[in-house]
Design an enzyme around this catalytic site. Structure first.
Site, PDB file in Angstrom:
ATOM      1  N   ASP A  63      26.959  56.901  50.055  1.00 54.92           N
ATOM      2  CA  ASP A  63      26.764  56.442  48.679  1.00 54.92           C
ATOM      3  C   ASP A  63      25.351  56.808  48.211  1.00 54.92           C
ATOM      4  O   ASP A  63      24.360  56.438  48.852  1.00 54.92           O
ATOM      5  CB  ASP A  63      26.912  54.917  48.600  1.00 54.92           C
ATOM      6  CG  ASP A  63      28.353  54.476  48.510  1.00 54.92           C
ATOM      7  OD1 ASP A  63      29.237  55.331  48.333  1.00 54.92           O
ATOM      8  OD2 ASP A  63      28.601  53.250  48.628  1.00 54.92           O
ATOM      9  N   LEU A  80      40.921  40.445  39.263  1.00 51.65           N
ATOM     10  CA  LEU A  80      40.615  40.368  37.833  1.00 51.65           C
ATOM     11  C   LEU A  80      39.136  40.125  37.570  1.00 51.65           C
ATOM     12  O   LEU A  80      38.758  39.459  36.600  1.00 51.65           O
ATOM     13  CB  LEU A  80      41.454  39.256  37.190  1.00 51.65           C
ATOM     14  CG  LEU A  80      42.976  39.414  37.314  1.00 51.65           C
ATOM     15  CD1 LEU A  80      43.695  38.140  36.885  1.00 51.65           C
ATOM     16  CD2 LEU A  80      43.452  40.608  36.499  1.00 51.65           C
ATOM     17  N   GLY A  91      38.903  36.123  38.821  1.00 54.62           N
ATOM     18  CA  GLY A  91      39.472  35.826  40.128  1.00 54.62           C
ATOM     19  C   GLY A  91      40.536  36.822  40.514  1.00 54.62           C
ATOM     20  O   GLY A  91      40.408  38.028  40.254  1.00 54.62           O
ATOM     21  N   ASP A 107      36.205  46.053  47.603  1.00 58.39           N
ATOM     22  CA  ASP A 107      36.290  46.297  49.042  1.00 58.39           C
ATOM     23  C   ASP A 107      35.971  45.036  49.836  1.00 58.39           C
ATOM     24  O   ASP A 107      36.580  44.779  50.885  1.00 58.39           O
ATOM     25  CB  ASP A 107      35.343  47.424  49.442  1.00 58.39           C
ATOM     26  CG  ASP A 107      35.742  48.753  48.822  1.00 58.39           C
ATOM     27  OD1 ASP A 107      36.940  48.948  48.551  1.00 58.39           O
ATOM     28  OD2 ASP A 107      34.852  49.607  48.618  1.00 58.39           O
TER      29      ASP A 107
END
Length: 305
Positions: A14, A222, A226, A254
């Protein structure tokens, strides 16, 4: 006896850049920060699962280069058992991550590198890791054919199968029948179903569409609202956790998937496992980075009270 978690997915390095906004084409902006660290959905989920207390194996493919060395060192430090093919003439993957200084939200470009060549044959070579696991997890950063083969082996062995269709891409509908849990975020759920997912009710309709494709459970994350656990018998919204100021959201999905898989492997009920995953995600967004942001079991337990 099956135990632990087997994860099929990719590692990338990354490369995270922070700035007030993204540049437009032809523009150069001064950024406020840069960091390189371990990433890739499969590897991130493996780190999340291991830190949450899971016994984890990771199936992947790397180049023989400095980024590949970072992958192997990361997995060794986290206690993750690698089942990895080495492609000496291909690069290990990398990801560009833009992180907004204002909101912590992100935009990402992933180049899988050697892991883009993960094949069903590579998966077959690691089948013992899948067959010995209680939970199997895969995503879509590697080819669909490899993901499908992993799901087939896991389903035949009686493992719980978790499919995180990210990044969203067209997949044959028959892949869903191999899935005990399909875990997309709002954007991915909308892309996979062709339905809007802006409200809780819309998420339920998207969940119905995923069940109609053959999945046993739709678990739609979401963000700050949640996660919705949706199946033929029940539909439950598990609230998110506020663990502090949001710094970066790149690893939240993740963190959720990895912690959820660990909880399932330990025998938690699905709603409790989803709550465990929400707690892990809530902590991860308070820290920069993806894999480095994953919380420990103790931190999750403290937040859960």
């Amino acid at each position: 006896m099956q135990q632990g978690i087997a994860i099929l997915g990719i590692f990338v390095a990354d490369l995270a850049f922070r700035a007030g906004r993204q540049p437009v084409m032809g523009e150069t902006l001064m950024g406020s920060g840069f960091k390189m660290g371990p990433g890739g959905k499969g590897s991130n989920q493996a780190v999340a699962a291991a830190r949450a207390g899971g016994k984890v194996s990771l199936i992947s493919r790397l180049g023989k280069d400095a980024f590949g060395d970072v992958a192997l060192a990361t997995w060794k430090a986290e206690g993750i058992t690698p089942h990895v093919a080495i492609a000496p003439d291909e690069p290990t993957g990398a990801a560009y991550i833009f992180v907004s200084d204002e909101t912590g939200e992100n935009a990402i470009i992933v180049v899988p590198g050697a892991a883009g060549g993960l094949s069903p044959q590579d998966v077959d070579k690691a089948r013992s890791a899948i067959e010995g696991a209680k939970v199997f997890v895969t995503q879509l950063e590697q080819p669909v054919a490899a993901a499908r083969r992993g799901l087939e082996i896991a389903r035949a062995a009686g493992a719980v199968t978790v499919f995180n269709p990210a990044p969203a891409a067209p997949v044959p509908d028959d892949i869903y029948a191999l899935c005990d849990y399909v875990i997309p975020n709002e954007t991915e759920a909308a892309a996979l179903t062709g339905l809007p997912v802006d409200t809780e009710d819309q998420a339920r309709k998207a969940g119905d569409a995923l069940l109609a494709k053959g999945a046993s459970n739709a678990l739609i994350t979401l963000g700050a609202r949640g996660a919705l656990l949706h199946n033929a018998g029940a539909s439950v919204l598990i609230p998110s956790f506020n663990a502090g100021k949001v710094v970066e959201t790149a690893g939240a999905g993740d963190a959720f998937v990895g912690a959820f898989a660990t909880a399932l492997a330990e025998g938690m009920e699905p709603s409790a496992a989803a709550r465990f995953g929400c707690a892990a995600a809530g902590i991860s967004v308070t820290r920069p980075g993806t894999a480095p942001a994953m919380p420990t079991r103790k931190e999750i337990a403290v937040l859960l009270g």
